[in-house]
Scaffold this motif. Sequence first.
Motif, PDB file in Angstrom:
ATOM      1  N   ASP A  53      -5.035  -1.068  -7.978  1.00 47.83           N
ATOM      2  CA  ASP A  53      -6.452  -0.739  -7.850  1.00 47.83           C
ATOM      3  C   ASP A  53      -6.577   0.773  -7.999  1.00 47.83           C
ATOM      4  O   ASP A  53      -5.903   1.529  -7.287  1.00 47.83           O
ATOM      5  CB  ASP A  53      -7.002  -1.151  -6.483  1.00 47.83           C
TER       6      ASP A  53
ATOM      7  N   PHE B 108       0.855  -1.177   0.000  1.00 48.44           N
ATOM      8  CA  PHE B 108       0.000   0.000   0.000  1.00 48.44           C
ATOM      9  C   PHE B 108       0.895   1.231   0.000  1.00 48.44           C
ATOM     10  O   PHE B 108       1.912   1.267   0.691  1.00 48.44           O
ATOM     11  CB  PHE B 108      -0.890   0.039   1.240  1.00 48.44           C
TER      12      PHE B 108
ATOM     13  N   SER C 252     -10.623  -4.304 -10.896  1.00 52.79           N
ATOM     14  CA  SER C 252      -9.588  -4.172  -9.873  1.00 52.79           C
ATOM     15  C   SER C 252      -8.294  -4.754 -10.422  1.00 52.79           C
ATOM     16  O   SER C 252      -8.266  -5.248 -11.566  1.00 52.79           O
ATOM     17  CB  SER C 252      -9.994  -4.899  -8.572  1.00 52.79           C
TER      18      SER C 252
ATOM     19  N   LYS D 203      -8.966  -2.314  -3.015  1.00 51.69           N
ATOM     20  CA  LYS D 203      -8.341  -1.907  -1.756  1.00 51.69           C
ATOM     21  C   LYS D 203      -7.768  -0.494  -1.803  1.00 51.69           C
ATOM     22  O   LYS D 203      -7.178  -0.042  -0.820  1.00 51.69           O
ATOM     23  CB  LYS D 203      -7.235  -2.906  -1.390  1.00 51.69           C
ATOM     24  N   SER D 204      -7.902   0.193  -2.939  1.00 47.60           N
ATOM     25  CA  SER D 204      -7.446   1.584  -3.029  1.00 47.60           C
ATOM     26  C   SER D 204      -8.590   2.519  -2.663  1.00 47.60           C
ATOM     27  O   SER D 204      -9.713   2.348  -3.149  1.00 47.60           O
ATOM     28  CB  SER D 204      -6.952   1.912  -4.446  1.00 47.60           C
TER      29      SER D 204
ATOM     30  N   PHE E 120      -3.341   0.552  -3.616  1.00 48.29           N
ATOM     31  CA  PHE E 120      -2.955  -0.846  -3.462  1.00 48.29           C
ATOM     32  C   PHE E 120      -2.299  -1.313  -4.749  1.00 48.29           C
ATOM     33  O   PHE E 120      -2.827  -1.112  -5.845  1.00 48.29           O
ATOM     34  CB  PHE E 120      -4.180  -1.715  -3.172  1.00 48.29           C
TER      35      PHE E 120
END
Length: 281
Positions: A60, A11, A41, A66-67, A20
């Motif tokens: 992402d 991250f 994604s 997850k971003s 991410f």
Amino acid sequence: MVYQRNGILMFYKGDKSKLFITKDRELNKTPILFIHGFMGSSKSWKSIRNELDYPSLAIDIPGHGKSVFNDLNKDFYFKDFANELYLSLLDLDIKKIHICGYSLGARLALAFSAIYPKMISTLILESGTVGLSEIEEKEDRKSTDLNKSIRIKENLNEFVSDWEKLDLFTYQLQRNKEEYAKQKEIRLNHDKNQLSKSLDVFSLGNMPYLLNSYTKLLFPIIIVNGKDDRKFIKEGRIMLNANHKSKQYIIDDAGHNVHLENPSLFIETLSPYFKEEESLT
């Protein structure tokens, strides 16, 4: 600032977003950075990355997977994405990339390439565009996307169901049932508020018109379109005619999402460019 790194996952915490990134363990050549389309994604590229067998990364987009946007109430622009992606690559000690984007990802890849051209070895645009030139067109698109972003927050499942009925995706299920199912799962697992913000931010109506910047790019540009996607074939033709470094490939048995509908021919189209580099190293 990287606050988590675990082998191939990391991250990057920027001022405006947390990105991410998933990467191959060994980046012993100039890697390919893959950027997915709206509601995809980094997982959307997994099969292509495995089959291409060349060092790569995938991210992402903020608001996807997850971003995340650090603050949903603050403004965010295409240039903010480019700047934070640039800083995340520097943190990984990556100074040069091939960059490949699909649809929204193609627009972001082009925007990044226009701002940081010295980082680019090859630009690959799958179903991309240089943007809208007319103010009225931009405003209409922003209004349309605003309505969609409201619908996402109201009922994501219903929005996804309607999205998958668009003409752009007519043959995806029958051409690649397994990947279609994976994409559906990815779409349904987004955070609805983050995804809604992403559509507002990255609306085609908010994209800078990049034709002039595109004409000045000095590296090879690969334009990929599906044969069934007439609208984006025309967009690709505009780009082809605007820069002599461009080559356009029109892929049979494919619509808007070429790498999903005809992955073997997509890989066959790209592979020679990277085999060439291997022979030089």
